[in-house]
Write a protein that holds these residues in place. Structure first.
Motif, PDB file in Angstrom:
ATOM      1  N   ARG A  36     -33.276 -55.819 -46.501  1.00  0.00           N
ATOM      2  CA  ARG A  36     -32.435 -56.080 -45.333  1.00  0.00           C
ATOM      3  C   ARG A  36     -33.274 -56.040 -44.057  1.00  0.00           C
ATOM      4  O   ARG A  36     -33.171 -56.915 -43.192  1.00  0.00           O
ATOM      5  N   CYS A  39     -35.888 -59.057 -43.858  1.00  0.00           N
ATOM      6  CA  CYS A  39     -35.203 -60.316 -43.574  1.00  0.00           C
ATOM      7  C   CYS A  39     -34.738 -60.374 -42.121  1.00  0.00           C
ATOM      8  O   CYS A  39     -34.834 -61.430 -41.465  1.00  0.00           O
ATOM      9  N   GLN A  40     -34.267 -59.259 -41.586  1.00  0.00           N
ATOM     10  CA  GLN A  40     -33.847 -59.235 -40.182  1.00  0.00           C
ATOM     11  C   GLN A  40     -35.037 -59.412 -39.247  1.00  0.00           C
ATOM     12  O   GLN A  40     -34.937 -60.097 -38.221  1.00  0.00           O
ATOM     13  N   GLN A  43     -35.984 -63.094 -39.327  1.00  0.00           N
ATOM     14  CA  GLN A  43     -35.031 -63.888 -38.559  1.00  0.00           C
ATOM     15  C   GLN A  43     -35.177 -63.671 -37.053  1.00  0.00           C
ATOM     16  O   GLN A  43     -34.760 -64.521 -36.256  1.00  0.00           O
ATOM     17  N   SER A  44     -35.776 -62.547 -36.680  1.00  0.00           N
ATOM     18  CA  SER A  44     -35.984 -62.232 -35.256  1.00  0.00           C
ATOM     19  C   SER A  44     -37.329 -62.724 -34.740  1.00  0.00           C
ATOM     20  O   SER A  44     -37.699 -62.438 -33.594  1.00  0.00           O
ATOM     21  N   ASP A 112     -27.268 -53.741 -37.250  1.00  0.00           N
ATOM     22  CA  ASP A 112     -26.934 -55.110 -36.886  1.00  0.00           C
ATOM     23  C   ASP A 112     -28.193 -55.793 -36.363  1.00  0.00           C
ATOM     24  O   ASP A 112     -28.947 -55.202 -35.572  1.00  0.00           O
ATOM     25  N   ILE A 113     -28.393 -57.047 -36.759  1.00  0.00           N
ATOM     26  CA  ILE A 113     -29.588 -57.757 -36.324  1.00  0.00           C
ATOM     27  C   ILE A 113     -29.626 -57.932 -34.806  1.00  0.00           C
ATOM     28  O   ILE A 113     -30.699 -57.999 -34.207  1.00  0.00           O
TER      29      ILE A 113
END
Length: 244
Positions: A36, A39-40, A43-44, A112-113
């Motif tokens: 998790r 991946c965050q 994505q950032s 939370d991302i």
């Protein structure tokens, strides 16, 4: 910008869930903590991730190396994870942290991302994610002034219940500039360990630097976002209720 993930912890309070795996391999709603988080970060827009491994480190390293072959994923070993604390795990990654601005994360979190994005996009060079105190919070607290500058770190031994309304809990995610790391924080960590040993917390150095005015650290509020720190089976149950 790069990220350093501290994943050397044993997670002994999670019982048989960590009998053969690092704490960050525990799944939350079917997704491992470390997956998790990585991946965050991807994505950032984070382009390099350094993972400090300890307990069951080879197993974790092999898992991540096979799963994220498309990423610049580096590993640092803490062979004495069972007799040291996170200050030493952080120090072991010091050569990497001298190369770039860095996010520092502990691997036992679900977030939370948008919290990551708020921190990355903040104009502050050095900042920490913080959340208004809640009764479930444990560990290091901070206080802030009207401009969200962190004015003090409050370790557990100095926690006073009557001061809870002004406390913020550190989420254990920080953003540090390369200049601060190279010129100030890493030398201070090294000096602290020489004087006090390696079984302490990196927040203690931030506490002393804040008290002496050696750092200006901005608090980025996570209020309104979902996050949880997982230390126990009970924490895991709560996390699975509040995150997707």
């Amino acid at each position: 910008m790069q990220a350093v993930i501290l994943a050397a912890g044993m997670g002994s309070r999670l019982g048989n869930l960590t009998e053969n795996d690092a704490k960050c391999m525990v799944p939350v709603n079917g997704v491992r903590l470390i997956d998790r988080m990585i991946c965050q970060l991807r994505q950032s827009g984070i382009d390099r991730i350094i993972v400090v491994v300890g307990y069951e480190g080879e197993r974790l390293r092999n898992y991540l190396a096979a799963r994220y072959q498309d990423m610049d994923l580096q590993f640092v070993d803490n062979p004495i994870f069972d007799t040291t604390n996170n200050i030493y795990s952080l120090w072991l990654a010091n050569e990497w942290m001298r190369l770039d601005d860095t996010l520092l994360l502990e691997s036992d979190l679900v977030i939370d991302i948008d919290m990551l994005r708020d921190l990355i996009e903040s104009p502050a060079e050095n900042a920490a994610l913080v959340s208004p105190y809640e009764t479930w919070n444990d560990g290091t607290m901070v206080t802030m002034d009207a401009d969200n500058n962190i004015t003090s770190f409050i370790p557990k031994k100095n926690f006073h219940k009557e001061d809870c309304p002004k406390y913020y809990k550190t989420v254990n995610i920080y953003k540090f500039s390369r200049k601060f790391l190279t010129d100030s924080y890493l030398p201070s960590i090294n000096a602290y360990m020489e004087a006090n040993g390696r079984n302490d917390y990196y927040e203690q150095v931030l506490c002393e630097m804040t008290a002496s005015g050696q750092i200006s650290l901005k608090g980025i509020s996570a209020q309104g976002h979902r996050w949880y720190e997982i230390d126990t089976v009970e924490d895991l149950a709560v996390a699975e209720r509040i995150v997707d």
